[in-house]
Design a protein around this motif. Sequence first.
Motif, PDB file in Angstrom:
ATOM      1  N   UNK A 103       1.045  -1.045   0.184  1.00 16.34           N
ATOM      2  CA  UNK A 103      -0.055   0.292   0.169  1.00 16.34           C
ATOM      3  C   UNK A 103       1.072   1.507  -0.090  1.00 16.34           C
ATOM      4  N   UNK A 104       1.979   1.177   0.568  1.00 14.88           N
ATOM      5  CA  UNK A 104       2.689   2.454   0.817  1.00 14.88           C
ATOM      6  C   UNK A 104       3.729   2.890  -0.782  1.00 14.88           C
ATOM      7  N   UNK A 105       3.423   1.259  -1.488  1.00 13.87           N
ATOM      8  CA  UNK A 105       4.616   2.105  -2.695  1.00 13.87           C
ATOM      9  C   UNK A 105       3.355   2.416  -4.272  1.00 13.87           C
ATOM     10  N   UNK A 106       2.591   1.811  -3.477  1.00 11.85           N
ATOM     11  CA  UNK A 106       1.407   2.545  -4.598  1.00 11.85           C
ATOM     12  C   UNK A 106       0.951   3.584  -4.131  1.00 11.85           C
ATOM     13  N   UNK A 107       1.330   3.873  -2.356  1.00 13.71           N
ATOM     14  CA  UNK A 107       0.468   5.767  -2.842  1.00 13.71           C
ATOM     15  C   UNK A 107       1.609   6.022  -3.027  1.00 13.71           C
TER      16      UNK A 107
END
Length: 324
Positions: A103-107
């Motif tokens: 999720x952090x990488x996508x954000x």
Amino acid sequence: MEIKHASSILLGNMSYVAKLFVWLLICVLLTVGIASAIFIPVGNALSEKEDIMGELVNIKESVQSLLKNDIGVYDVLVAFEKSALAILGMLASNVGLLAGLIIAAIFLYCLYLFLTGLSYYPTAYIVNELMSSNTRYGFAASMAKNIKMACKYSVSRMLISCPLDFGIVALLAGVGFGLLKLIGVFALPILLVAGLALFSMRSILFSGWLPRLLHNPEERTFDAFTRSLVSVKGNMGALFKAFSLIFFVAYCCIFVLTVPTFGFINILIPSTYYILLRSVELVGFYKTNNMSFYVDSRTVINTVEYGYRKDNQEQDDEYSDINY
């Protein structure tokens, strides 16, 4: 026509490259700063796990060996695949941590797309003014004037581009690892050609969007996107050639110059080809709509075919009257 005239517009307005470079540098620094705040604590926690650190050391040593010409690219890719799968297997034991990292990488990727995308509409506005009336706008002035539309366009494009990009990367990664096992290093040129083709098609998908918004500002953002697809359809061949050449040259420069320039080429090249891409899009729009445009202060390009130009038709009528 597209790449020739777009290159002329770029070469005549190189000062904008430096301004875009500063903007992209700010985008990178903001994204890296937020990424550091997210991943440094996670990295500190993972550093206590010797198995994961061992795999990361293996990847680092493989890259160092490649730079020293001790091993080839294929060996590095095999080592990376092995270590990456091992790390993912370890992280999979902690589902919450793995989900959080994804999720952090996508954000962060969406954030970077949005920040860089803010420059697309102002840049296209500058290029359009140069082409339509030979009027020069400053980058900051264009950004301030068009900030509302720039935000709307950047968010809209990000919503389409993000899943599309992940799909392309996943497809190339899956096919790439399969081909590496079958034919080894000979898979690399195939992947390069496939990547150029897919990302060129992606650029074609968006190529009519900005010109449509610029010349039809009353339309809604997504309405302009869907309507732009019709005009792009008839010019796909020329746009594909232009985008493929731009991406090929850019990738070659990045591959060759990343290490000697300590990575700065990865910001300089995009700041150059962003202007080139916007110019190609607008040249294609002007061509498909039979509109004339400036490439510099003294040169106007008439996109109407020679035999269909009004002046030439009037001359033909005069000659026919004389012959008669």
